[in-house]
Each structure stands twice: as C-alpha cells, then as structure tokens.
Enzyme design. Structure first.
Site, PDB file in Angstrom:
ATOM      1  N   HIS A   1      34.871  39.727  37.464  1.00 41.68           N
ATOM      2  CA  HIS A   1      36.311  39.740  37.198  1.00 41.68           C
ATOM      3  C   HIS A   1      36.720  38.803  36.059  1.00 41.68           C
ATOM      4  O   HIS A   1      37.903  38.528  35.881  1.00 41.68           O
ATOM      5  CB  HIS A   1      37.089  39.386  38.462  1.00 41.68           C
ATOM      6  CG  HIS A   1      36.822  40.335  39.591  1.00 41.68           C
ATOM      7  ND1 HIS A   1      36.990  41.698  39.475  1.00 41.68           N
ATOM      8  CD2 HIS A   1      36.380  40.115  40.848  1.00 41.68           C
ATOM      9  CE1 HIS A   1      36.666  42.277  40.616  1.00 41.68           C
ATOM     10  NE2 HIS A   1      36.282  41.342  41.466  1.00 41.68           N
TER      11      HIS A   1
ATOM     12  N   PRO B   1      51.745  36.244  39.143  1.00 41.23           N
ATOM     13  CA  PRO B   1      52.187  34.981  38.525  1.00 41.23           C
ATOM     14  C   PRO B   1      53.567  35.163  37.893  1.00 41.23           C
ATOM     15  O   PRO B   1      53.804  36.125  37.186  1.00 41.23           O
ATOM     16  CB  PRO B   1      51.140  34.731  37.428  1.00 41.23           C
ATOM     17  CG  PRO B   1      49.998  35.649  37.737  1.00 41.23           C
ATOM     18  CD  PRO B   1      50.556  36.793  38.514  1.00 41.23           C
ATOM     19  N   GLU B   2      54.480  34.263  38.222  1.00 41.53           N
ATOM     20  CA  GLU B   2      55.812  34.317  37.640  1.00 41.53           C
ATOM     21  C   GLU B   2      55.946  33.200  36.603  1.00 41.53           C
ATOM     22  O   GLU B   2      54.990  32.460  36.361  1.00 41.53           O
ATOM     23  CB  GLU B   2      56.864  34.219  38.746  1.00 41.53           C
ATOM     24  CG  GLU B   2      56.791  35.439  39.687  1.00 41.53           C
ATOM     25  CD  GLU B   2      58.063  35.667  40.493  1.00 41.53           C
ATOM     26  OE1 GLU B   2      59.150  35.300  40.007  1.00 41.53           O
ATOM     27  OE2 GLU B   2      57.968  36.208  41.601  1.00 41.53           O
TER      28      GLU B   2
END
Ligand code: ZN
Length: 271
Positions: A89, A2-3
């Site tokens: 997760h 993720p940016e």
C-alpha cells in the site's frame, strides 16, 4: 477520511525537516487517483523549498515547479531518515538527502501531481474552485454570511461543498453546526447574520482546536511522525447517535444527508 486538520497536522510534522532537501529519486507505485504528469527522473536534483497547504492539498514547492499531494480517503504521509521496503500500500517514495517522504494509501484515492506552477492549468484544475481558507485572515464573517444568503441548499451540504469555505468536512461540519446551534438541514439562505457569525466562529474554533490537538477523524490516521490524533474522543455529536447530548441530555440523532451521516441534537440545534 483525512480532513483539513489532519492535513495541516501532517504538514507541520515534516515541513521544517524536508525544507531545503535535495531530491535524489522519486519512486511511484501503483496508479493513484491522477497520474504524476511528469517523468519521475526529471525531478532528481531539485530542491524542496517548503510545504504549504491549500484546502486538503499539500503543496510541496520545489525550486522549479511543485508537487501537489492529496491524501484521498485513506492516505497518510510519513517522513523519516530511512524507510523499510515499500509494502503493497506504499505508492510513493520521494527520496531526498534529508529523508524519505512516503505515501501510504490502501484505497488509492490519494494523488501526487506535478505542476509547473501553482497557477498552471494542471494545478488550477485541482485548486481553482476552492473556497477561502478557514484558518487564515481571509475568512471573513460578513462575506461568509453574504455567501450563505445566495445558497438554497442545506447548510451542511454548502459547508461540505467547499466552495464557500474550504476544508470543513463531515465531522467538523457536524461539530461546528452543533456549536452554533444550527440544524444541519437548515437552508443556508435562511441563516440570519448573527447565526452566520456564530457558525463562522464555531468553524474557526473547531478546526483550530483539532489542529492543536493533533487532529484526527480517521481511526488509522497517523501523522508523519507516527502519532495518532485524538479529536474523535471529544466530539460533541459526531459518532454519538442515541448518546445523551453533552449540553441538554436529549439523545443525539443521526440521519443521512447527501449520502453522509449527519449527527445533531434536536433540542440544541434549531432549524
Ligand atoms: Zn442538546
């Protein structure tokens, strides 16, 4: 990974809904990149005042202190009125009277860190070295040009380092350099003022557009409302090795630069 645009899109997707929520429980799963730094039970009863973003960190401001959230390599946040049983997760459930904020992070490079304030050492350790924000008024073309003059490293490496301007990751650096016509290997100090101004404008444009479009670089990126972004469908160079340049039809080249793949057009982008 993720940016900045993905993190900003994530923030916008739940910031309004979680504001003024009261924390009723915090459940932490397997260890993340850094420890929480406080007993989860001590946060019960605190109110979420708002959600800000600094670089790729989300700052969940509480009435006392804050939580710093980072999505790492593979993290995503989902805020919903209720959540199903946590899967293998899911490593954080912040339970509030307005819904549950869940961190899903298969690779566990993400983090949830408590800090007593944004300026406390535990927060400054993570935020203190960050460069200016590209999407607010502080990002100035002249200051950017001057900062580049002081750096001998390749421009793409300087962008990725995040200490001149924050949040320009691999994909958006490649795209912005294409838009500005600058070869990724060009030493930053050799970029003239007019070219730096073009690069400044390209960075703002590529990041704003990605935020607007629901920004995604990550195949499995899903924002907190469960929608995937679609920036990658429009990339000019990123992920397009050997495909014709959309401007001049020259095949796009790829190369390794600091262990990250860089894509560029050898015709449109000058050293
Ligand atoms: Zn081209």
């Amino acid at each position: 990974m993720p940016e900045l645009p993905e993190v900003e899109v994530t923030r916008r997707s739940f910031a309004d809904r979680i504001a003024l929520a009261r924390i009723t429980a915090l459940h932490m799963g397997k260890p993340l990149r850094w420890p929480l730094g406080v007993e989860p039970a001590s946060l019960v009863g605190r109110q979420v005042v708002g959600v800000r973003r600094r670089g790729k960190y989300l700052l969940l401001d509480l009435d006392t202190g804050l939580l710093l959230l980072h999505l790492g390599m593979s993290g995503s946040l989902n805020f919903a009125p209720t959540q199903p049983e946590p899967g293998p997760h899911d490593h954080m459930d912040l339970v509030t009277d307005r819904g549950v904020l869940r961190l899903h992070d298969p690779r566990r490079f993400g983090a949830v860190v408590w800090a007593s304030s944004e300026f406390a050492p535990e927060a400054q350790k993570l935020l203190g070295h960050l460069g200016v924000e590209p999407l607010d008024g502080q990002f100035d073309p002249d200051a950017f040009a001057q900062a580049l003059k002081k750096r001998q490293a390749a421009i793409k490496q300087v962008l990725l380092a995040g200490d001149v301007v924050v949040g320009v990751g691999n994909i958006y650096a490649s795209e912005a350099l294409f838009m500005a016509g600058i070869r990724p290997t060009t030493p930053a100090c050799r970029i003239s003022r007019p070219r730096a101004a073009r690069l400044h404008a390209a960075i703002v444009q590529v990041l704003s557009r990605a935020v607007q479009q629901g920004g995604s670089s990550l195949k499995d990126f899903v924002n907190a409302e469960g929608r995937t972004g679609y920036f990658q469908l429009e990339a000019a160079v990123y992920g397009r090795a050997a495909a014709p340049c959309r401007v001049c039809s020259t095949p796009i080249r790829s190369m390794l630069q600091g262990q990250r793949t860089t894509f560029y057009c050898p015709t449109c982008q000058k050293p």
